[in-house]
Design an enzyme around this catalytic site. Structure first.
Site, mmCIF file in Angstrom:
data_model
loop_
_atom_site.group_PDB
_atom_site.id
_atom_site.type_symbol
_atom_site.label_atom_id
_atom_site.label_comp_id
_atom_site.label_asym_id
_atom_site.label_seq_id
_atom_site.Cartn_x
_atom_site.Cartn_y
_atom_site.Cartn_z
ATOM 1 N N LYS A 159 0.873 -1.180 0.000
ATOM 2 C CA LYS A 159 0.000 0.000 0.000
ATOM 3 C C LYS A 159 0.912 1.232 0.000
ATOM 4 O O LYS A 159 1.138 1.865 1.046
ATOM 5 C CB LYS A 159 -0.887 -0.055 1.242
ATOM 6 C CG LYS A 159 -2.307 0.361 0.989
ATOM 7 C CD LYS A 159 -3.200 -0.025 2.132
ATOM 8 C CE LYS A 159 -4.409 0.855 2.253
ATOM 9 N NZ LYS A 159 -5.228 1.037 1.056
HETATM 10 N N1 PMP Z 1 -6.853 -2.547 -3.500
HETATM 11 C C1 PMP Z 1 -6.476 -1.292 -3.241
HETATM 12 C C2 PMP Z 1 -5.704 -0.553 -4.292
HETATM 13 C C3 PMP Z 1 -6.815 -0.675 -2.027
HETATM 14 O O1 PMP Z 1 -6.440 0.584 -1.777
HETATM 15 C C4 PMP Z 1 -7.563 -1.407 -1.077
HETATM 16 C C5 PMP Z 1 -7.966 -0.762 0.220
HETATM 17 N N2 PMP Z 1 -6.996 -0.949 1.193
HETATM 18 C C6 PMP Z 1 -7.903 -2.733 -1.366
HETATM 19 C C7 PMP Z 1 -7.532 -3.274 -2.589
HETATM 20 C C8 PMP Z 1 -8.614 -3.594 -0.344
HETATM 21 O O2 PMP Z 1 -7.702 -3.996 0.662
HETATM 22 P P1 PMP Z 1 -8.176 -4.293 2.140
HETATM 23 O O3 PMP Z 1 -9.238 -5.307 2.050
HETATM 24 O O4 PMP Z 1 -6.968 -4.807 2.828
HETATM 25 O O5 PMP Z 1 -8.657 -3.011 2.716
#
Ligand code: PMP
Length: 326
Positions: A159
């Protein structure tokens, strides 16, 4: 997005008044996107008078992995990060659904693109947060003309702040054209994910989602759903590449993430998905997931860390004790 400014922040080693958590305009991360972040949810249980953090160990594992990709030295373990988060939530006295945003950044001031050698900063903030997007008829998405960044560009499995320019371009153009959000294709033209959420399709009774080698974030909601759909809904889930036209032919589609939770998609590029209405499986996935995150399904209690009751003890549980991450 947040109605009230937080009262506190964890900032460079301690909990401080939110107004004191400030960085300089010359901070490198601000110029070069050299930061990484996390996004966790806390769910308030009225019945138990307790706030539960959803899979904090797994969120901080990914956070530390993202930091590693940026050659950061945070000097904190996963358990310590969870502990600081619990302490912040207690200081903030949050007794409602909330969102937690940890941020690690290249803190050196001054110009010069680099990853090694400088100081790394860390901040965590938390604020009340309920539903991110309300779409009673499901969302209308478009396939973006922007290509998703790849592993050899800005690694999307982490991220990383800089890669959100890619998401922002997709989302901004989709919304300007009247859609709710965008779906990103990778450099091979296959489905990667939505702009800030992972994606699942249902085709001929089988649920599919792109593999984590397919230019998407290693989503915690995604891995939770793979486990929960197979165990609770007796439906096979496969991780495989998905072509663009499979989107148009799918029986159901939903996107998922900590922020959006589970958002059914009923149209893509003006084409109806299935009947063009929220599908029965997406509805069931939503219900089952809410039971899991709100502690109503005993099988997944190890995914929840209580904030006010014995927080430190539960937070220190090793990953193996939580259900299989994918
Ligand atoms: N893809 C991206 C690019 C994101 O920013 C997110 C949000 N965090 C997700 C997928 C979903 O990830 P998570 O379930 O860990 O929040």
């Amino acid at each position: 997005m947040t109605k009230h400014a937080p009262r506190h922040a964890y900032f460079e080693g301690r909990i401080v008044p939110y107004a004191d958590a400030k960085i300089s305009v010359l901070t490198q991360a601000l110029h070069y996107g050299t930061a990484c972040f996390g996004g966790l949810r806390g769910y308030w249980s009225e019945a138990e008078s307790e706030l539960y953090l959803f899979r904090p160990q797994d969120h901080y594992k990914r956070f530390l992995n993202s930091a590693k990709l940026l050659c950061m030295e945070l000097g904190l373990s996963r358990e310590e990060l969870v502990g600081h988060t619990l302490a912040l939530l207690r200081a903030e006295e949050l007794r409602e659904d909330c969102y937690i945003r940890p941020l690690a950044y290249k803190a050196e001031e001054g110009i010069g693109v680099q990853l090694r050698g400088g100081r790394d900063g860390l901040a965590i903030v938390a604020f009340p947060f309920s539903r991110f997007i309300e779409k009673p008829d499901g969302a209308h998405l478009t396939v973006s003309s922007w290509t998703r960044v790849g592993d050899n560009m800005i690694p999307p499995r982490g991220k990383i702040a800089g890669s959100y320019v890619n998401s922002a371009l997709m989302r901004a153009d989709a919304q300007a054209a009247g859609f709710d959000d965008a779906i990103a294709l990778d450099h091979l033209g296959q489905v990667a994910e939505a702009s800030v959420a992972n994606l699942f399709i249902l085709r001929d009774g089988i649920v599919a989602t792109p593999p984590t080698t397919g230019s998407n974030l290693e989503g915690i909601t995604r891995s939770s759903l793979i486990t929960v759909i197979e165990a609770e809904l007796d439906t096979e889930v496969v991780e495989r590449p998905i072509d663009r036209t499979e989107l148009y032919l799918a029986d159901e589609i939903w996107i998922c993430g900590t922020g959006v939770e589970i958002l059914p998609v009923t149209r893509i590029d003006h084409r109806p998905i299935g009947e063009g209405q929220i599908g029965p499986l997406a509805e069931r996935v939503r219900t089952v997931f809410q039971d899991v995150v709100r502690g109503r399904n005993a099988r997944y209690r190890s995914w929840l860390a209580p904030v006010y009751r014995s927080g430190a003890q539960v937070a220190a549980k090793p990953e193996r004790e939580s259900a299989r991450p994918r």
